[in-house]
Design a protein around this motif. Structure first.
Motif, PDB file in Angstrom:
ATOM      1  N   GLY A 262       0.563  -1.001  -0.282  1.00  0.00           N
ATOM      2  CA  GLY A 262      -0.098  -0.224  -0.179  1.00  0.00           C
ATOM      3  C   GLY A 262       0.987   1.629   0.005  1.00  0.00           C
ATOM      4  O   GLY A 262       2.392   1.752   0.396  1.00  0.00           O
ATOM      5  N   PHE A 263       0.280   2.861  -0.796  1.00  0.00           N
ATOM      6  CA  PHE A 263       1.001   3.297  -0.542  1.00  0.00           C
ATOM      7  C   PHE A 263       0.004   4.374  -0.049  1.00  0.00           C
ATOM      8  O   PHE A 263      -1.153   5.018   0.394  1.00  0.00           O
ATOM      9  N   ARG A 264       0.257   5.954   0.842  1.00  0.00           N
ATOM     10  CA  ARG A 264      -0.324   7.087   0.813  1.00  0.00           C
ATOM     11  C   ARG A 264       1.148   8.192   0.400  1.00  0.00           C
ATOM     12  O   ARG A 264       1.996   7.618   1.321  1.00  0.00           O
ATOM     13  N   TRP A 265       0.570   9.226  -0.420  1.00  0.00           N
ATOM     14  CA  TRP A 265       1.057  10.523  -0.834  1.00  0.00           C
ATOM     15  C   TRP A 265       0.454  11.947   0.168  1.00  0.00           C
ATOM     16  O   TRP A 265      -1.269  11.405  -0.180  1.00  0.00           O
ATOM     17  N   ARG A 266       0.738  12.000   0.929  1.00  0.00           N
ATOM     18  CA  ARG A 266       0.234  13.391   1.028  1.00  0.00           C
ATOM     19  C   ARG A 266       1.161  14.945   0.655  1.00  0.00           C
ATOM     20  O   ARG A 266       2.216  15.135   0.199  1.00  0.00           O
ATOM     21  N   PHE A 267       0.165  15.996   0.876  1.00  0.00           N
ATOM     22  CA  PHE A 267       0.371  16.813  -0.196  1.00  0.00           C
ATOM     23  C   PHE A 267      -0.034  18.062   0.913  1.00  0.00           C
ATOM     24  O   PHE A 267      -1.475  18.638   1.578  1.00  0.00           O
ATOM     25  N   GLY A 268       0.671  19.252   1.415  1.00  0.00           N
ATOM     26  CA  GLY A 268       0.960  20.124   1.552  1.00  0.00           C
ATOM     27  C   GLY A 268       0.887  19.781   3.244  1.00  0.00           C
ATOM     28  O   GLY A 268       1.401  19.289   3.825  1.00  0.00           O
ATOM     29  N   ALA A 269       0.160  20.951   4.149  1.00  0.00           N
ATOM     30  CA  ALA A 269       0.275  20.246   5.915  1.00  0.00           C
ATOM     31  C   ALA A 269       0.223  19.080   6.002  1.00  0.00           C
ATOM     32  O   ALA A 269      -0.668  18.495   5.082  1.00  0.00           O
ATOM     33  N   ALA A 270      -0.268  18.405   6.726  1.00  0.00           N
ATOM     34  CA  ALA A 270       0.419  17.260   7.536  1.00  0.00           C
ATOM     35  C   ALA A 270      -1.876  17.100   8.106  1.00  0.00           C
ATOM     36  O   ALA A 270      -1.686  18.294   8.678  1.00  0.00           O
TER      37      ALA A 270
END
Length: 712
Positions: free
Chosen positions: A703-711
């Motif tokens: 699996g993966f998780r990709w975050r953008f901007g502030a947490a």
């Protein structure tokens, strides 16, 4: 029928695990971070940043550490399940003290807390009741209608909590706490987002979820959505289990408005729908059967919708330091399609619960050593139920008697107060609650109209004694209760194991008396607890055979207040931070139950076996995490008469089992997280006690998780 469980550590074929495109999808997910992974894994070790005594809010309706809470309480948060993304929410509760998870069919699951299950345990979402008018006192699907991706934390209070929470809080309370946006401090305002997905081999599943949000100084918001598709499950013998695949879709949203630091207004919305979930155990011959009960049994659909408005005020009035107001609406859709084995008649049910709830909770510090909590609550539930039959030979449609009396209602009013006293090394809590429940059963089919009213005064006393050196002694006495609901009083229709339920509107409340004694500790390098507990369950509502049968040959049963059950158990957890970046988590539980029948005690229904789990975890300075977990259960051969005739349970007893799982979470550049895991790594073939389906075999996940901007 599926094969009997046994101790078996023979690996299954790897080729079978990577069926139908799983390998391609997994390689694609892993390839996404391969170039970023090089050079990041061998990071310098650092001190493990873990709170030795996590904060919980359920045990006393206020923020308090788990160690300080009088009650036995445990919690699991999003950080813990990042490495093992659950398919359904009950999987989050596995490996917790005092909890055993039973699964009748994939896509569902129930948590058994101190030997009690279903409506014998109170389920909450953000403090508002999930339990409703036809919530069964047996394994059911409703806990799985809360999306894990919409939650930040789940807390479990073990033991009666009736003074704070009222009816149903007998075995304990499970409180699911939603993802909630938080306002910024002025330096971290702006938008943020995350997308993720997972694929697994044992059921060739794929899932995706995403979340977007905004954080301002007075306003914050979050919006999430998810989807998952599971194919038929493969067990430890490499056999594909028919009628085990399902899909689900979910969405959630939350808004926060904070005009002043002493005021918070929140709006939360949740939706989860399983369009068509098969009940595997009804369509496959089970233990003691030569043919299955049903040719068709599908939940079409199972759905939950939830809207919650809350407001919190500090120092609003002189008699309260804090006031919280909650208004919530929940709709449960529980529709089914069934056809008896070999029959040409297909039955459709449409069941609805619309639950409206209001609560007021207040806290006030009377002196430096005395404080009080008090509150009011009101719930109103309206049940709608219809049933009709389609003859597949001629296409004719005919109405049938509905499962529940259509347009019946259930109204609850309650007031509570709990006093807290703290003196040096002693801390006491005394709580009382007055509850009034009125149920109006509508005239429907063979059921006449009836009005029932129940009143109850319940309470609990808890004490904590500080022993020094981080140790404390805890004791709790409680009286819990459960008023019969519309399912208990008015349900008509098929039940598992070739039974047919007849209505009985003449039932009274169930009562449980409980006590526990435990030790908790919290040191610089470890925390933990050990509890012994005892419960005496009186006037338990159980199904009694009437000696009659339906035209289809089903045994007619009727609910009666004739059960008396004695329950005993021990539960423990020890978390040891034995090195700068290593920790060991050990959990062990045992439960014993006996039911008094005809003047003598016999084994009680669905009592979990002894269980234990050991998890070893390592973290690096870059935040990478590696976990090895061994989970096990002993054999359960103490079976009730009901267990021995349940097609989900081997009449000779459920065999013991042990599994090994490994998982890793990599925090990569560009805010990308990559998860790799292998569950049941040895391919053990087994079934959890009282479950209706074999557990998955070797299950490789990526699996993966990709975050953008502030947490978040």
């Amino acid at each position: 029928m599926t094969k009997a469980v046994r101790w078996d550590t023979t690996p299954i074929s790897v080729t079978r695990c990577f069926s139908r495109g799983w390998l391609i999808r997994s390689l694609a997910l892993m390839g996404l971070g391969t170039s970023l992974l090089v050079g990041t894994v061998a990071a310098q070790e650092t001190t493990l940043q873990t709170d030795l005594s996590p904060i919980q809010v359920t045990a006393g309706k206020q923020a308090q550490s788990i160690t300080e809470a009088n009650a036995a309480v445990s919690a699991v948060d999003a950080d813990a399940w990042d490495m093992e993304r659950p398919a359904v929410l009950p999987e989050l509760l596995e490996n917790l003290p005092g909890v055993f998870v039973q699964q009748t069919t994939p896509g569902q699951g129930v948590a058994i807390v101190r030997g009690l299950k279903g409506s014998e345990v109170l389920h909450l979402v953000d403090g508002m009741r999930l339990n409703f008018g036809f919530f069964r006192n047996a394994p059911n699907q409703y806990l799985a209608l809360v999306d894990p991706n919409a939650l930040s934390r789940v807390e479990v209070v073990r033991g009666p909590s009736s003074s704070l929470y009222g009816s149903d809080a007998m075995g304990g309370v499970i409180n699911m706490i939603s993802v909630q946006p938080q306002v910024a401090d002025g330096d971290h305002t702006g938008a943020h987002a995350a997308i993720g997905g997972q694929t697994a081999s044992a059921d060739d599943s794929i899932s995706a979820h995403g979340r977007v949000g905004y954080r301002g100084t007075r306003f914050a918001a979050t919006l999430g959505a998810g989807w998952r598709d599971h194919d038929d499950r493969t067990n430890g013998d490499g056999d594909t289990l028919p009628f085990t695949g399902y899909e689900s879709e979910s969405a959630d949203a939350a808004l926060l408005f904070q005009p002043h630091p002493s005021q918070q207004w929140r709006l939360s919305l949740q939706h989860l729908r399983q369009p068509s979930t098969p009940r595997h155990d009804q369509m496959v011959a089970g233990f003691g059967q030569s043919e299955p009960d049903r040719s068709e049994f599908y939940f079409e659909p199972s759905q939950r919708d939830f809207a919650h408005v809350s407001a919190g005020f500090d120092d609003l009035i002189s008699s309260a330091d804090r006031i919280d107001l909650h208004l919530a609406w929940q709709q449960i859709i529980d529709d089914t399609r069934r056809r008896s084995f070999g029959s040409s008649n297909r039955d459709f049910e449409e069941n609805r619960s619309n639950l409206l709830g209001f609560t007021l909770d207040a806290q006030d510090a009377l002196t430096d050593t005395q404080s009080v909590q008090y509150g009011l609550e009101s719930y109103y539930d309206r049940i709608n139920s219809e049933k009709y039959r389609v003859n597949l030979d001629d296409g004719s449609v005919s109405p049938r008697e509905s499962r529940f009396p259509d347009d019946s209602t259930m109204r609850t009013l309650a007031a509570y107060v709990q006093h807290q006293a703290d003196w040096d090394t002693q801390h006491w809590q005394l709580g009382l609650r007055v509850t009034n429940v009125r149920i109006d059963l509508a005239a429907d089919g063979s059921r006449p109209a009836a009005r029932l009213e129940f009143e109850d005064v319940s309470g609990n006393l808890g004490g904590r004694f500080d022993l020094g050196s981080g140790y404390s002694l805890h004791t709790n006495l409680g009286r819990g209760f459960r008023t019969p609901n519309i399912f208990d009083l008015g349900a008509i229709g098929p039940r598992p194991s070739n039974r047919f339920n007849a209505a009985n509107p003449d039932l009274g409340p169930e009562v449980v008396y409980s006590a526990d004694l435990g030790v908790k500790w919290s040191h610089a390098q470890s925390r933990g607890e050990f509890f012994l507990w005892w419960s005496e369950y009186r006037d338990k509502i159980v199904s009694v055979f009437t000696g009659e049968q339906t035209d289809a040959g089903e045994d007619i049963v009727r609910s009666e207040n004739v059960g008396r059950v004695s329950l005993r158990g021990a539960e423990s957890q020890w978390v040891w931070f034995f090195a700068r970046s290593w920790n060991l988590d050990l959990v062990a539980n045992t439960t014993w139950g006996a039911e008094k029948i005809d003047g003598r005690y016999e084994p009680a229904d669905r009592i979990p076996p002894a269980t234990a789990s050991v998890a070893l975890e390592h973290r690096t300075s870059a935040g990478h995490r590696f976990r090895l977990r061994v989970a096990s259960a002993g054999a359960q051969t103490r079976l009730s008469q009901r267990d021995q005739t349940d097609s989900r349970i081997n009449p000779e007893g459920t065999a013991g089992w042990a599994t090994v799982g490994v998982s890793a979470l990599f925090h990569l550049p560009a805010q990308l997280d990559l998860t790799l895991a292998v569950e049941n790594a040895l391919g053990t073939s087994y079934r959890k006690h009282a479950s209706g389906v074999d557990a998955p075999g070797l299950d490789a996940r990526a699996g993966f998780r990709w975050r953008f901007g502030a947490a978040d």
